[in-house]
Design a protein around this motif. Structure first.
Motif, mmCIF file in Angstrom:
data_model
loop_
_atom_site.group_PDB
_atom_site.id
_atom_site.type_symbol
_atom_site.label_atom_id
_atom_site.label_comp_id
_atom_site.label_asym_id
_atom_site.label_seq_id
_atom_site.Cartn_x
_atom_site.Cartn_y
_atom_site.Cartn_z
ATOM 1 N N VAL A 47 -10.103 4.625 -10.960
ATOM 2 C CA VAL A 47 -8.814 3.995 -11.266
ATOM 3 C C VAL A 47 -7.705 4.649 -10.449
ATOM 4 C CG1 VAL A 47 -7.041 3.727 -13.048
ATOM 5 C CG2 VAL A 47 -9.407 3.162 -13.556
ATOM 6 N N THR A 48 -7.731 5.978 -10.363
ATOM 7 C CA THR A 48 -6.718 6.693 -9.581
ATOM 8 C C THR A 48 -6.713 6.229 -8.132
ATOM 9 O OG1 THR A 48 -6.919 8.653 -10.993
ATOM 10 C CG2 THR A 48 -5.934 8.966 -8.819
ATOM 11 N N ARG A 49 -7.901 6.091 -7.551
ATOM 12 C CA ARG A 49 -8.002 5.662 -6.155
ATOM 13 C C ARG A 49 -7.501 4.225 -5.970
ATOM 14 N NH1 ARG A 49 -13.066 6.194 -5.647
ATOM 15 N NH2 ARG A 49 -13.668 4.007 -5.822
ATOM 16 N N GLU A 50 -7.928 3.316 -6.838
ATOM 17 C CA GLU A 50 -7.530 1.914 -6.706
ATOM 18 C C GLU A 50 -6.040 1.730 -6.986
ATOM 19 O OE1 GLU A 50 -9.275 -0.551 -5.584
ATOM 20 O OE2 GLU A 50 -11.170 0.540 -5.418
ATOM 21 N N PHE A 51 -5.521 2.506 -7.923
ATOM 22 C CA PHE A 51 -4.101 2.409 -8.246
ATOM 23 C C PHE A 51 -3.259 2.890 -7.068
ATOM 24 C CE2 PHE A 51 -0.127 3.380 -10.444
ATOM 25 C CZ PHE A 51 -0.008 2.280 -11.269
ATOM 26 N N SER A 52 -3.716 3.941 -6.400
ATOM 27 C CA SER A 52 -3.008 4.460 -5.227
ATOM 28 C C SER A 52 -2.961 3.412 -4.117
ATOM 29 C CB SER A 52 -3.688 5.734 -4.717
ATOM 30 O OG SER A 52 -3.605 6.770 -5.680
ATOM 31 N N LEU A 53 -4.036 2.644 -3.956
ATOM 32 C CA LEU A 53 -4.060 1.577 -2.960
ATOM 33 C C LEU A 53 -3.012 0.511 -3.266
ATOM 34 C CD1 LEU A 53 -7.919 1.068 -2.450
ATOM 35 C CD2 LEU A 53 -6.298 2.035 -0.806
ATOM 36 N N LEU A 54 -2.894 0.146 -4.535
ATOM 37 C CA LEU A 54 -1.907 -0.865 -4.933
ATOM 38 C C LEU A 54 -0.489 -0.369 -4.680
ATOM 39 C CD1 LEU A 54 -3.475 -2.144 -8.290
ATOM 40 C CD2 LEU A 54 -3.519 -3.268 -6.057
ATOM 41 N N ILE A 55 -0.248 0.923 -4.927
ATOM 42 C CA ILE A 55 1.069 1.500 -4.673
ATOM 43 C C ILE A 55 1.383 1.469 -3.177
ATOM 44 C CG2 ILE A 55 2.402 3.646 -4.715
ATOM 45 C CD1 ILE A 55 1.094 4.311 -7.382
ATOM 46 N N ARG A 56 0.406 1.854 -2.354
ATOM 47 C CA ARG A 56 0.631 1.874 -0.899
ATOM 48 C C ARG A 56 0.929 0.477 -0.351
ATOM 49 N NH1 ARG A 56 -3.563 5.875 -0.617
ATOM 50 N NH2 ARG A 56 -5.107 4.359 0.082
ATOM 51 N N GLU A 57 0.328 -0.531 -0.962
ATOM 52 C CA GLU A 57 0.554 -1.904 -0.516
ATOM 53 C C GLU A 57 1.799 -2.518 -1.138
ATOM 54 O OE1 GLU A 57 -2.876 -4.421 -0.696
ATOM 55 O OE2 GLU A 57 -4.238 -2.747 -0.318
ATOM 56 N N GLY A 58 2.473 -1.777 -2.026
ATOM 57 C CA GLY A 58 3.697 -2.281 -2.641
ATOM 58 C C GLY A 58 3.478 -3.296 -3.746
ATOM 59 N N LEU A 59 2.243 -3.415 -4.206
ATOM 60 C CA LEU A 59 1.952 -4.374 -5.276
ATOM 61 C C LEU A 59 2.384 -3.845 -6.638
ATOM 62 C CD1 LEU A 59 -1.522 -5.573 -4.020
ATOM 63 C CD2 LEU A 59 0.567 -6.931 -4.124
ATOM 64 N N VAL A 60 2.405 -2.531 -6.795
ATOM 65 C CA VAL A 60 2.934 -1.905 -8.012
ATOM 66 C C VAL A 60 3.782 -0.699 -7.616
ATOM 67 C CG1 VAL A 60 0.990 -2.644 -9.466
ATOM 68 C CG2 VAL A 60 0.934 -0.395 -8.365
ATOM 69 N N VAL A 61 4.719 -0.335 -8.468
ATOM 70 C CA VAL A 61 5.605 0.803 -8.227
ATOM 71 C C VAL A 61 5.707 1.602 -9.516
ATOM 72 C CG1 VAL A 61 7.932 1.547 -7.591
ATOM 73 C CG2 VAL A 61 6.950 -0.506 -6.534
ATOM 74 N N LYS A 62 5.569 2.931 -9.410
ATOM 75 C CA LYS A 62 5.752 3.791 -10.574
ATOM 76 C C LYS A 62 7.198 4.238 -10.630
ATOM 77 C CE LYS A 62 3.000 6.381 -12.602
ATOM 78 N NZ LYS A 62 2.175 7.518 -13.090
ATOM 79 N N GLU A 63 7.852 3.974 -11.760
ATOM 80 C CA GLU A 63 9.240 4.381 -11.977
ATOM 81 C C GLU A 63 9.299 5.163 -13.282
ATOM 82 O OE1 GLU A 63 11.836 1.032 -11.861
ATOM 83 O OE2 GLU A 63 11.543 0.671 -9.707
ATOM 84 N N GLY A 64 9.220 6.480 -13.186
ATOM 85 C CA GLY A 64 9.229 7.297 -14.391
ATOM 86 C C GLY A 64 8.011 7.017 -15.238
ATOM 87 N N ARG A 65 8.257 6.592 -16.480
ATOM 88 C CA ARG A 65 7.161 6.328 -17.409
ATOM 89 C C ARG A 65 6.736 4.865 -17.439
ATOM 90 N NH1 ARG A 65 8.489 9.985 -22.806
ATOM 91 N NH2 ARG A 65 8.497 12.020 -21.744
ATOM 92 N N ARG A 66 7.250 4.073 -16.539
ATOM 93 C CA ARG A 66 6.860 2.661 -16.523
ATOM 94 C C ARG A 66 6.283 2.274 -15.177
ATOM 95 N NH1 ARG A 66 11.798 -1.522 -15.643
ATOM 96 N NH2 ARG A 66 12.790 -0.484 -13.865
ATOM 97 N N ILE A 67 5.565 1.154 -15.175
ATOM 98 C CA ILE A 67 5.006 0.594 -13.955
ATOM 99 C C ILE A 67 5.713 -0.735 -13.705
ATOM 100 C CG2 ILE A 67 2.956 -0.395 -12.869
ATOM 101 C CD1 ILE A 67 1.285 1.546 -14.533
ATOM 102 N N VAL A 68 6.181 -0.927 -12.485
ATOM 103 C CA VAL A 68 6.853 -2.170 -12.109
ATOM 104 C C VAL A 68 5.945 -2.956 -11.171
ATOM 105 C CG1 VAL A 68 8.837 -3.204 -10.939
ATOM 106 C CG2 VAL A 68 9.146 -1.173 -12.377
ATOM 107 N N VAL A 69 5.799 -4.237 -11.462
ATOM 108 C CA VAL A 69 5.114 -5.158 -10.556
ATOM 109 C C VAL A 69 6.215 -5.957 -9.870
ATOM 110 C CG1 VAL A 69 3.442 -7.038 -10.338
ATOM 111 C CG2 VAL A 69 3.129 -5.294 -12.108
ATOM 112 N N PRO A 70 6.571 -5.624 -8.617
ATOM 113 C CA PRO A 70 7.709 -6.281 -7.953
ATOM 114 C C PRO A 70 7.558 -7.793 -7.843
ATOM 115 C CG PRO A 70 7.048 -4.309 -6.751
ATOM 116 C CD PRO A 70 5.973 -4.579 -7.771
ATOM 117 N N SER A 71 6.322 -8.252 -7.645
ATOM 118 C CA SER A 71 6.064 -9.690 -7.543
ATOM 119 C C SER A 71 4.766 -10.006 -8.275
ATOM 120 C CB SER A 71 5.971 -10.128 -6.082
ATOM 121 O OG SER A 71 5.550 -11.485 -6.002
ATOM 122 N N VAL A 72 4.896 -10.570 -9.466
ATOM 123 C CA VAL A 72 3.716 -10.964 -10.233
ATOM 124 C C VAL A 72 2.923 -12.019 -9.462
ATOM 125 C CG1 VAL A 72 2.934 -12.124 -12.341
ATOM 126 C CG2 VAL A 72 4.738 -10.385 -12.465
#
Length: 222
Positions: free
Chosen positions: A183-208
């Motif tokens: 999960v850590t590896r796959e989540f990092s890939l999503l962050i690098r591609e800008g599909l998800v963003v970590k903001e403090g204690r929440r996760i933002v999906v910029p474009s659902v």
């Protein structure tokens, strides 16, 4: 975030509240266990509980999280069979407890409850069918994307969504049938591609839409 298809509507909640009692539970408290003969029905007023199954090898698979306004325990009340899953408080929570016999009696006497319950159970069948499909046909990456889309819910006017009740990576792993490291590896890939963003204690999906499109493209090529 509660799913609107699972949330008990106000008129049904009022009926249940008139025949139940409130109870407080602490994080980690076991509420239901597989094979238990009890048949009470529960409505989450505040907090969150986790529904899971544990294999003979000790591996936990989380079926779903249940948040405020959602119900659990209805199957044992309806069919009289033992509990089919474990339910544990994921955080300190307040529950409404309705005795099983009272709940069954209300189904026969309150059309608004029986109609909503039929729709709720139909939704559960569809939801679990999708989960089976994901676990049996998708790789870990797409399963994680599908789970994040469920957690994100409906987008705002700009097409974004926030996950404020963020599961730990271990919890996410249990939900999608893998381990925390993956999960850590796959989540990092999503962050690098800008599909998800970590903001403090929440996760933002910029474009659902963009995240859903990626998952859809996988489904077409799988």
């Amino acid at each position: 975030m509660s799913n609107s298809n699972l949330t008990v509507p106000d008129e049904v909640r009022a009926i249940l509240a008139a025949h139940g009692r409130q109870m407080r539970v602490r994080k980690g408290q076991v509420l239901l266990a597989v094979g238990l003969p009890a048949n009470d029905v529960y409505l989450v007023i505040d907090g969150c509980v986790s529904v899971s199954l544990i294999s003979a090898q000790g591996r936990e698979t989380v079926l779903r999280a249940i948040g405020p306004g959602e119900m659990f325990g209805e199957l044992a009340a309806i069919d009289g069979e033992p509990r089919s899953a474990d339910v544990v408080a994921a955080e300190n929570s307040t529950l409404l407890v309705i005795p099983g016999p009272a709940f069954v009696d209300l189904i026969g006497r309150e059309p608004v409850l029986s109609l909503w319950l039929a729709r709720y159970l139909a939704h559960q069948v569809r939801y679990l069918t999708n989960r089976i499909y994901e676990l049996s046909t998708m790789g870990v990456g797409p399963r994680l994307q599908a789970e994040l889309l469920r957690l994100a819910g409906e987008p705002d006017a700009k097409g974004a969504a926030s996950i404020t009740r963020v599961p730990t990576q271990a919890e996410l792993a249990a939900r999608i049938g893998t381990n925390r490291e993956t999960v850590t590896r796959e989540f990092s890939l999503l962050i690098r591609e800008g599909l998800v963003v970590k903001e403090g204690r929440r996760i933002v999906v910029p474009s659902v839409e963009r995240l859903a499109d990626r998952l859809h493209r996988y489904s077409q090529t799988a």
